[in-house]
Every structure is written in structure tokens, then in C-alpha cells.
Scaffold this motif. Structure first.
Motif, short mmCIF file in Angstrom:
data_model
loop_
_atom_site.label_atom_id
_atom_site.label_comp_id
_atom_site.label_asym_id
_atom_site.label_seq_id
_atom_site.Cartn_x
_atom_site.Cartn_y
_atom_site.Cartn_z
N GLY A 151 -42.13 10.10 31.20
CA GLY A 151 -41.52 9.22 32.18
C GLY A 151 -40.87 7.98 31.62
O GLY A 151 -40.47 7.08 32.37
N LYS A 152 -40.72 7.91 30.31
CA LYS A 152 -40.08 6.77 29.65
C LYS A 152 -38.59 7.05 29.47
O LYS A 152 -38.21 8.16 29.08
CB LYS A 152 -40.73 6.52 28.29
N LEU A 153 -37.76 6.06 29.75
CA LEU A 153 -36.33 6.15 29.43
C LEU A 153 -36.16 5.43 28.11
O LEU A 153 -36.10 4.20 28.06
CB LEU A 153 -35.50 5.50 30.53
N PRO A 154 -36.09 6.16 27.01
CA PRO A 154 -36.26 5.53 25.69
C PRO A 154 -35.04 4.85 25.10
O PRO A 154 -35.19 3.98 24.24
CB PRO A 154 -36.70 6.70 24.80
N LEU A 155 -33.84 5.24 25.52
CA LEU A 155 -32.65 4.77 24.82
C LEU A 155 -31.72 3.96 25.73
O LEU A 155 -31.50 4.36 26.88
CB LEU A 155 -31.87 5.97 24.25
N PRO A 156 -31.17 2.87 25.21
CA PRO A 156 -30.21 2.12 26.02
C PRO A 156 -28.92 2.91 26.24
O PRO A 156 -28.23 2.72 27.25
CB PRO A 156 -29.96 0.86 25.19
#
Length: 256
Positions: A176-181
Motif C-alpha cells: 500500500g505504499k506509493l514509493p516513487l515521486p
């Protein structure tokens, strides 16, 4: 230095073997005297990096991070240090070493509690510098390198940290993490190429220039070849295939 089963150093080595196989291989390729420093540091890194993910409760995760922050504070004070299979040998390894970079590493892990992406590339790079960079600087200084010289390895530490982070992207997204800008292939290729440009071309030459302390740089042996993969094939990140063949991996570790 007691690496026998049941000892603290043996426990640290087991933690690293299970949680960070590449750093385990790097430490095992180093002299025994260096392992007494590297295994506690790498075990500390495993435990701290794991803290935000072992619970769904942010408050409990913050308490775990604070526990490690307090342990480092005890080391810095020169007084009582809590008995723990990682903390005890870590305190011995870091005797006389500034622990502020490691406290910054813990603080940076707060970002893992936030499922939103990093605000921009600069924020991601700052996170990478404080996590991987803090470990690298502490390892070099603990092995005898001057602090001002140790800071010079931050560019290669950043590149290695980026590789590890990109390898974790599929798992982070599954959690559930959005890791990248910016996860577009062209952005990833540019990010990897920028790290390649700022890194020294020869890790072996850099490692030798540090003498015995250079053992701390073995952990970066796979950074350049894996960044080259991202630069030419950024789709490998999202598809979870950012890796080298076993032959290339072993060869890179040997040369590193």
C-alpha cells in the motif's frame, strides 16, 4: 571476537543473513576483525528498517524506532547501555564513533510510515542518503577511516541505496505504499543515470584507498551493474526483475 553459536556476534550475523543477504555476503568477504563491526551495524540496519513494517499501528512503529534512538543515545552518553543481542556488540563496535548519522537513519525511517510518495526526487535522495549513507559512514569511521574522508563515499552509498529501494518497489506497492515521486520509465532511467554519473567508476580502487576500512565498501559491489540495468531497461523495476544473473552477481562481488 566470538562468532560462536549463541554469541551476540553470531546472532547479528544470522539477522543479516536472513534480512539482508547482499550485505551478509559483503561482510563474509571481509576480514574477521571487520565483521565484528559490520555485522552489528548491518543487523541494526535490518532491525530499524523492519520497524515500520512489523505493525499496522504507526504509534507502535514509532515506539520501536524510538527504542533504537534511545539505545544510540546511551552509547553517545558513555554510560549505561542496555543489554541486547544487537545493541551490546554495536556499542562495542561504535566506541568513540559519532552516532548522529545513525540517529538520522532512524529519523529517516519515519518516512516509511507514510504511504504517500516522496514529495519530489530531492526528498527521495535525502531519504537514501540518511539511511544507506549513515550506515556506510559509521562503518568506515568505526573501521578507522577519518570522518571527513568517510563522507566522500556518500554518492556511491546513494546509488546502492537507490538500487535496493527500486528492488523493493513491487513489495512496497503491494503493502500500500506509493514509493516513487515519479515512476515513469524515463524518469527512472534518468534517475539511475544520474547516480552512475556521480559514482566513482572503480569501487575496487576506492576500497583499496581506504586500506583496512575499505571492507565497509564491499556492500556496494552490485550498485553500478544494477543501475546500468535500470538505465537501459527501467521496466525491470515495476516488473520485479531488477537483478543480475548469478554469474554476474558473483563476479561483481568478487571484483568489489
Amino acid at each position: 571476537m566470538n562468532f560462536e553459536p549463541g554469541s551476540d556476534l553470531y546472532a547479528c550475523a544470522q539477522i543479516v543473513e536472513r534480512g539482508d543477504p547482499e550485505r551478509f555476503a559483503a561482510a563474509m568477504a571481509s576480514p574477521v576483525s571487520a565483521r565484528a563491526v559490520l555485522f552489528p551495524l548491518y543487523a541494526f540496519n535490518v532491525e530499524v528498517s523492519r520497524a515500520p513494517w512489523v505493525t499496522q499501528e504507526p504509534m507502535i512503529a514509532r515506539m520501536r524506532l524510538q527504542w533504537w534512538h534511545d539505545a544510540l543515545g546511551e552509547m553517545a552518553s558513555g554510560g549505561f547501555v542496555r543489554r541486547h543481542e544487537v545493541v551490546t556488540p554495536l556499542a562495542q563496535a561504535l566506541a568513540g564513533v559519532d552516532v548522529v548519522p545513525l540517529q538520522a537513519t532512524i529519523d529517516a525511517r519515519e518516512a516509511d510510515l507514510d504511504r504517500a510518495p516522496f514529495a519530489d526526487e530531492a526528498a527521495l535522495l535525502d531519504y537514501l542518503d540518511k539511511t544507506s549513507g549513515g550506515i556506510a559512514v559509521a562503518a568506515l569511521v568505526a573501521l578507522g577511516a577519518p570522518r571527513e574522508r568517510a563522507d566522500s563515499v556518500l554518492p556511491i552509498a546513494r546509488g546502492a541505496a537507490l538500487v535496493r529501494y527500486l528492488q523493493a518497489v513491487p513489495e512496497l506497492e503491494a503493502r500500500g505504499k506509493l514509493p516513487l515521486p515519479d515512476g515513469r520509465p524515463e524518469a527512472l532511467a534518468r534517475l539511475a543515470q544520474a547516480r552512475l554519473t556521480e559514482m566513482p567508476r572503480s569501487l575496487r580502487a576506492l576500497r583499496r584507498s581506504f586500506g583496512p576500512a575499505g571492507a565497509a565498501l564491499r556492500e556496494f559491489a552490485l550498485a553500478r551493474p544494477l543501475l546500468q540495468v535500470v538505465a537501459r531497461d527501467p521496466g525491470a523495476v515495476a516488473e520485479g526483475r531488477l537483478a543480475l544473473s548469478e554469474f554476474r552477481r558473483r563476479w561483481a562481488l568478487l571484483l568489489g
